[in-house]
Design a protein around this motif. Structure first.
Motif, PDB file in Angstrom:
ATOM      1  N   MET A  88       0.834  -1.192   0.000  1.00 18.15           N
ATOM      2  CA  MET A  88       0.000   0.000   0.000  1.00 18.15           C
ATOM      3  C   MET A  88       0.874   1.250   0.000  1.00 18.15           C
ATOM      4  SD  MET A  88      -3.258   0.528  -0.123  1.00 18.15           S
ATOM      5  CE  MET A  88      -4.117  -0.795   0.718  1.00 18.15           C
ATOM      6  N   ALA A  89       0.604   2.144  -0.927  1.00 15.42           N
ATOM      7  CA  ALA A  89       1.367   3.385  -1.004  1.00 15.42           C
ATOM      8  C   ALA A  89       0.946   4.330   0.114  1.00 15.42           C
ATOM      9  CB  ALA A  89       1.150   4.055  -2.359  1.00 15.42           C
ATOM     10  N   PRO A  90       1.867   5.172   0.595  1.00 13.83           N
ATOM     11  CA  PRO A  90       1.524   6.102   1.679  1.00 13.83           C
ATOM     12  C   PRO A  90       0.735   7.323   1.214  1.00 13.83           C
ATOM     13  CG  PRO A  90       3.820   6.377   1.077  1.00 13.83           C
ATOM     14  CD  PRO A  90       3.304   5.229   0.255  1.00 13.83           C
ATOM     15  N   TRP A  91       0.521   7.475  -0.111  1.00 10.75           N
ATOM     16  CA  TRP A  91      -0.140   8.677  -0.629  1.00 10.75           C
ATOM     17  C   TRP A  91      -1.470   8.296  -1.259  1.00 10.75           C
ATOM     18  CZ3 TRP A  91       4.858   7.407  -2.550  1.00 10.75           C
ATOM     19  CH2 TRP A  91       5.901   7.986  -1.826  1.00 10.75           C
ATOM     20  N   PRO A  92      -2.590   8.473  -0.571  1.00 12.18           N
ATOM     21  CA  PRO A  92      -3.896   8.168  -1.163  1.00 12.18           C
ATOM     22  C   PRO A  92      -4.327   9.250  -2.143  1.00 12.18           C
ATOM     23  CG  PRO A  92      -4.190   9.078   1.022  1.00 12.18           C
ATOM     24  CD  PRO A  92      -2.710   8.956   0.811  1.00 12.18           C
ATOM     25  N   VAL A  93      -5.407   8.961  -2.856  1.00 14.34           N
ATOM     26  CA  VAL A  93      -6.006   9.920  -3.778  1.00 14.34           C
ATOM     27  C   VAL A  93      -7.276  10.464  -3.127  1.00 14.34           C
ATOM     28  CG1 VAL A  93      -7.006  10.277  -6.062  1.00 14.34           C
ATOM     29  CG2 VAL A  93      -5.088   8.700  -5.776  1.00 14.34           C
ATOM     30  N   PRO A  94      -7.253  11.702  -2.603  1.00 14.95           N
ATOM     31  CA  PRO A  94      -8.453  12.259  -1.960  1.00 14.95           C
ATOM     32  C   PRO A  94      -9.425  12.801  -3.005  1.00 14.95           C
ATOM     33  CG  PRO A  94      -6.626  13.792  -1.742  1.00 14.95           C
ATOM     34  CD  PRO A  94      -6.099  12.617  -2.506  1.00 14.95           C
ATOM     35  N   THR A  95     -10.576  12.174  -3.132  1.00 17.98           N
ATOM     36  CA  THR A  95     -11.583  12.621  -4.104  1.00 17.98           C
ATOM     37  C   THR A  95     -12.776  13.205  -3.371  1.00 17.98           C
ATOM     38  OG1 THR A  95     -12.553  10.403  -4.182  1.00 17.98           O
ATOM     39  CG2 THR A  95     -10.882  10.931  -5.824  1.00 17.98           C
ATOM     40  N   ALA A  96     -13.283  14.320  -3.865  1.00 16.83           N
ATOM     41  CA  ALA A  96     -14.428  14.989  -3.249  1.00 16.83           C
ATOM     42  C   ALA A  96     -15.703  14.177  -3.480  1.00 16.83           C
ATOM     43  CB  ALA A  96     -14.586  16.399  -3.822  1.00 16.83           C
ATOM     44  N   CYS A  97     -16.579  14.183  -2.479  1.00 16.68           N
ATOM     45  CA  CYS A  97     -17.856  13.477  -2.565  1.00 16.68           C
ATOM     46  C   CYS A  97     -18.986  14.481  -2.807  1.00 16.68           C
ATOM     47  CB  CYS A  97     -18.148  12.718  -1.273  1.00 16.68           C
ATOM     48  SG  CYS A  97     -16.884  11.521  -0.808  1.00 16.68           S
ATOM     49  N   MET A  98     -19.997  14.051  -3.529  1.00 17.23           N
ATOM     50  CA  MET A  98     -21.162  14.906  -3.711  1.00 17.23           C
ATOM     51  C   MET A  98     -21.999  14.908  -2.437  1.00 17.23           C
ATOM     52  SD  MET A  98     -23.781  15.079  -6.911  1.00 17.23           S
ATOM     53  CE  MET A  98     -24.616  13.529  -6.592  1.00 17.23           C
ATOM     54  N   GLU A  99     -22.181  13.731  -1.811  1.00 14.86           N
ATOM     55  CA  GLU A  99     -22.866  13.643  -0.514  1.00 14.86           C
ATOM     56  C   GLU A  99     -21.885  13.146   0.533  1.00 14.86           C
ATOM     57  OE1 GLU A  99     -27.145  12.305  -0.656  1.00 14.86           O
ATOM     58  OE2 GLU A  99     -26.499  11.609  -2.643  1.00 14.86           O
ATOM     59  N   ASP A 100     -21.632  11.847   0.546  1.00 13.11           N
ATOM     60  CA  ASP A 100     -20.563  11.274   1.351  1.00 13.11           C
ATOM     61  C   ASP A 100     -20.094  10.011   0.645  1.00 13.11           C
ATOM     62  OD1 ASP A 100     -22.104   8.939   2.328  1.00 13.11           O
ATOM     63  OD2 ASP A 100     -23.220  10.424   3.472  1.00 13.11           O
ATOM     64  N   SER A 101     -19.023   9.403   1.139  1.00  9.13           N
ATOM     65  CA  SER A 101     -18.396   8.302   0.408  1.00  9.13           C
ATOM     66  C   SER A 101     -19.324   7.104   0.253  1.00  9.13           C
ATOM     67  CB  SER A 101     -17.106   7.878   1.113  1.00  9.13           C
ATOM     68  OG  SER A 101     -17.380   7.469   2.451  1.00  9.13           O
ATOM     69  N   THR A 102     -20.123   6.790   1.281  1.00  4.64           N
ATOM     70  CA  THR A 102     -20.981   5.617   1.214  1.00  4.64           C
ATOM     71  C   THR A 102     -22.145   5.831   0.247  1.00  4.64           C
ATOM     72  OG1 THR A 102     -20.403   5.000   3.483  1.00  4.64           O
ATOM     73  CG2 THR A 102     -22.420   4.056   2.562  1.00  4.64           C
ATOM     74  N   ARG A 103     -22.815   6.972   0.336  1.00  3.65           N
ATOM     75  CA  ARG A 103     -23.934   7.233  -0.570  1.00  3.65           C
ATOM     76  C   ARG A 103     -23.468   7.328  -2.012  1.00  3.65           C
ATOM     77  NH1 ARG A 103     -27.147  11.885   2.957  1.00  3.65           N
ATOM     78  NH2 ARG A 103     -27.536  10.587   4.802  1.00  3.65           N
ATOM     79  N   PHE A 119     -20.883   5.799  -3.293  1.00  2.48           N
ATOM     80  CA  PHE A 119     -20.510   4.452  -3.740  1.00  2.48           C
ATOM     81  C   PHE A 119     -21.746   3.628  -4.080  1.00  2.48           C
ATOM     82  CE2 PHE A 119     -19.767  -0.011  -2.343  1.00  2.48           C
ATOM     83  CZ  PHE A 119     -18.922  -0.396  -3.384  1.00  2.48           C
ATOM     84  N   LEU A 120     -22.747   3.650  -3.202  1.00  3.05           N
ATOM     85  CA  LEU A 120     -23.955   2.867  -3.462  1.00  3.05           C
ATOM     86  C   LEU A 120     -24.696   3.381  -4.689  1.00  3.05           C
ATOM     87  CD1 LEU A 120     -25.254   2.394   0.198  1.00  3.05           C
ATOM     88  CD2 LEU A 120     -24.063   0.740  -1.236  1.00  3.05           C
ATOM     89  N   ARG A 121     -24.735   4.710  -4.873  1.00  2.00           N
ATOM     90  CA  ARG A 121     -25.401   5.249  -6.051  1.00  2.00           C
ATOM     91  C   ARG A 121     -24.659   4.849  -7.324  1.00  2.00           C
ATOM     92  NH1 ARG A 121     -25.099  10.092  -4.830  1.00  2.00           N
ATOM     93  NH2 ARG A 121     -23.306  10.656  -6.099  1.00  2.00           N
ATOM     94  N   SER A 122     -23.335   4.814  -7.264  1.00  2.00           N
ATOM     95  CA  SER A 122     -22.556   4.481  -8.462  1.00  2.00           C
ATOM     96  C   SER A 122     -22.765   3.035  -8.889  1.00  2.00           C
ATOM     97  CB  SER A 122     -21.071   4.748  -8.217  1.00  2.00           C
ATOM     98  OG  SER A 122     -20.536   3.828  -7.284  1.00  2.00           O
ATOM     99  N   ILE A 123     -22.866   2.093  -7.927  1.00  2.00           N
ATOM    100  CA  ILE A 123     -23.054   0.696  -8.338  1.00  2.00           C
ATOM    101  C   ILE A 123     -24.499   0.451  -8.772  1.00  2.00           C
ATOM    102  CG2 ILE A 123     -21.169  -0.126  -6.906  1.00  2.00           C
ATOM    103  CD1 ILE A 123     -23.202  -1.146  -4.898  1.00  2.00           C
ATOM    104  N   ARG A 124     -25.434   1.218  -8.226  1.00  2.00           N
ATOM    105  CA  ARG A 124     -26.826   1.062  -8.686  1.00  2.00           C
ATOM    106  C   ARG A 124     -26.996   1.612 -10.096  1.00  2.00           C
ATOM    107  NH1 ARG A 124     -28.359   2.787  -3.329  1.00  2.00           N
ATOM    108  NH2 ARG A 124     -28.648   4.877  -4.184  1.00  2.00           N
ATOM    109  N   GLU A 125     -26.428   2.802 -10.343  1.00  2.00           N
ATOM    110  CA  GLU A 125     -26.608   3.436 -11.643  1.00  2.00           C
ATOM    111  C   GLU A 125     -25.626   2.914 -12.688  1.00  2.00           C
ATOM    112  OE1 GLU A 125     -26.304   7.608 -11.002  1.00  2.00           O
ATOM    113  OE2 GLU A 125     -28.129   7.740  -9.767  1.00  2.00           O
TER     114      GLU A 125
END
Length: 475
Positions: free
Chosen positions: A434-449, A451-457
């Motif tokens: 695992m690299a020590p530098w993650p990729v911080p991506t902005a969420c429209m709502e939050d990470s869980t919502r 993610f669930l919306r992306s797999i549904r759509e």
């Protein structure tokens, strides 16, 4: 046997390094926990999370202490800021740019202060989602966690973002028009410095000289310093554009705002039609972010002198794939996890994926979908020659070694996020951690919502026709 001995020696060295690093993180945590307890009595309830470890210089501290004694401070915020600077909580950093005569490079000898921000944990359902919680406690030798799975990470700007890097999907007239419109708005309404790729700047100047203020780079070496100049990255495209953005940064990565303008949108939650509203919210903050982990991979050749004689590391956001290429023989790979032998892979190949990449090649090969903030490494075989060979999810702290044994009938090929394909001959090995530098991506709502919306759509997950209303029922 010689290669295995190398692997065991490297694992022992990595284990010693990991133990020393763990001890250092424990020391930092105890300092932070003591501060949190002190701040709790003063009415502060935010729990900062270290985003980037800052180097600490004792001589600098002594000079700062002498200066602070000569100039007394009466405000608590200034005391807190000095403490955070020493312990790497905030991203305070003043950068010196280099001067040039044209706008094609970064301006020189101008002191620019990069935007400051901090990360903190929050829980949904409570006031502002910003209350303080202990993440891990080492008190009395017991390790406990407090509802870690329910925490969302927030980013709060400490100073206004000033520089934005815009990356676009090529060969799209709509994306090109949107990019021009967005650059005008950011410059004239938000007074921000705009950077683009050299290709995009050439296209903008063909539209008119009004885009002369847009900056870019001329040499590949300048890309290494982008993270010191850019406060925010905006991507206009699909998930492939986010992968391209991640590949430009070989170390720390600024927050990424991905707009959905492609065919796949697992990492691109924002719609381009409302980009002004979204960017206003993001520039104001605070915003929810997803820390997407990356894998750090490097190849060790059989003729290497020692374990440190490796090729340049490659960072991947989705997955690294080891396959048989054009060979008609099965891929034969030996897999080690730290100092433990795992298995021999016989089949079409093997996928080592991040959780962000769980909805990509790994999913097509039979792997599970995993929330992107779950820290783990997916171990997924491709068409294995054994029906009992099922996918695994390993913890994020392990180091995986994939070895091509000397009795393999053919060579293997490794590709990193679908690019940079490398041949692995007998005796060669691929190391992944695992690299020590993650990729911080902005969420429209939050990470869980998101993610669930992306797999549904995106995948139409569990979408089926409802049962008939007039069917049989329980009596």
């Amino acid at each position: 046997m010689r290669t295995v001995a190398k692997a065991l020696r490297r694992v022992a060295e990595d284990k010693a390094f990991a133990q020393a690093e763990a001890a250092e993180w424990k020391r930092k945590y105890e300092i932070e926990r003591a501060r949190n307890l002190q701040m709790k009595h003063k009415g502060h309830y935010l729990c900062p999370v270290i985003f980037r470890d800052c180097s600490y210089d004792s001589e600098k501290e002594n000079s700062e202490n002498t200066k602070n004694q000569s100039i007394p401070s009466n405000t608590e915020n200034e005391q807190e800021e000095r403490w955070c600077q020493k312990n790497g909580i905030y991203t305070h950093e003043i950068l010196e740019d280099e001067d040039v005569d044209s706008h094609t490079k970064f301006s020189k000898k101008t002191s620019t202060k990069k935007a400051l921000f901090k990360l903190y944990w929050g829980c949904n359902g409570e006031k502002n989602g910003q209350h303080k919680r202990d993440i891990v406690s080492f008190e009395r030798g017991n390790i406990t966690t407090a509802e870690r799975s329910s925490k969302q990470i927030f980013l709060k700007w400490e100073s206004r973002p000033r520089t934005v890097l815009i990356l676009t999907k090529p060969n799209s007239n709509y994306v090109r028009a949107l990019c021009s419109e967005m650059i005008r708005w950011l410059k004239h309404h938000k007074n921000m410095n705009v950077l683009v790729e050299p290709r995009v700047r050439t296209e903008l100047l063909m539209e008119g000289p009004e885009f002369g203020f847009v900056r870019t780079w001329e040499h590949e070496d300048e890309i290494k310093h982008l993270h010191t100049k850019v406060d925010l990255v905006v991507t206009l495209g699909g998930d492939g554009t986010v992968l391209w953005a991640a590949s430009l940064f070989k170390g720390p990565l600024p927050p990424v705002v991905p707009f959905s303008l492609g065919s796949l949108g697992f990492m691109t939650p924002f719609q381009s039609e409302n980009y002004k509203e979204y960017l206003d919210t993001i520039l104001e903050g605070p915003i929810s972010i997803t820390l997407r982990h990356r894998l750090q991979c490097h190849v060790i050749r059989d003729h290497a002198k020692d374990e440190l004689d490796t090729e340049e590391p490659i960072l991947v956001l989705n997955e690294v794939t080891i396959d048989r290429g054009i060979s008609s023989f099965l891929t034969y790979l030996e897999c080690y996890c730290d100092n433990s032998f795992v298995t021999c892979v016989q089949g079409d190949g093997l996928i080592l994926s991040t959780t962000s990449g769980s909805t990509a090649y790994s999913l097509a090969a039979g792997g599970s979908m995993v929330h992107p903030q779950v820290p783990g490494i997916l171990f997924t075989p491709i068409c294995p020659h054994s029906l009992s060979f099922r996918p695994l999810i390993l913890p994020e702290y392990v180091t995986l070694r994939i070895q091509v044994p000397f009795n393999s009938r053919g060579h293997a090929w490794a590709s990193f996020d679908g690019k940079n394909r490398k041949e692995l001959a007998a005796g060669d090995a691929l190391i992944c951690s695992m690299a020590p530098w993650p990729v911080p991506t902005a969420c429209m709502e939050d990470s869980t919502r998101d993610f669930l919306r992306s797999i549904r759509e995106g995948l139409h997950w569990n979408v089926r026709k409802s049962q008939s209303f007039d069917g049989p029922r329980d009596s």
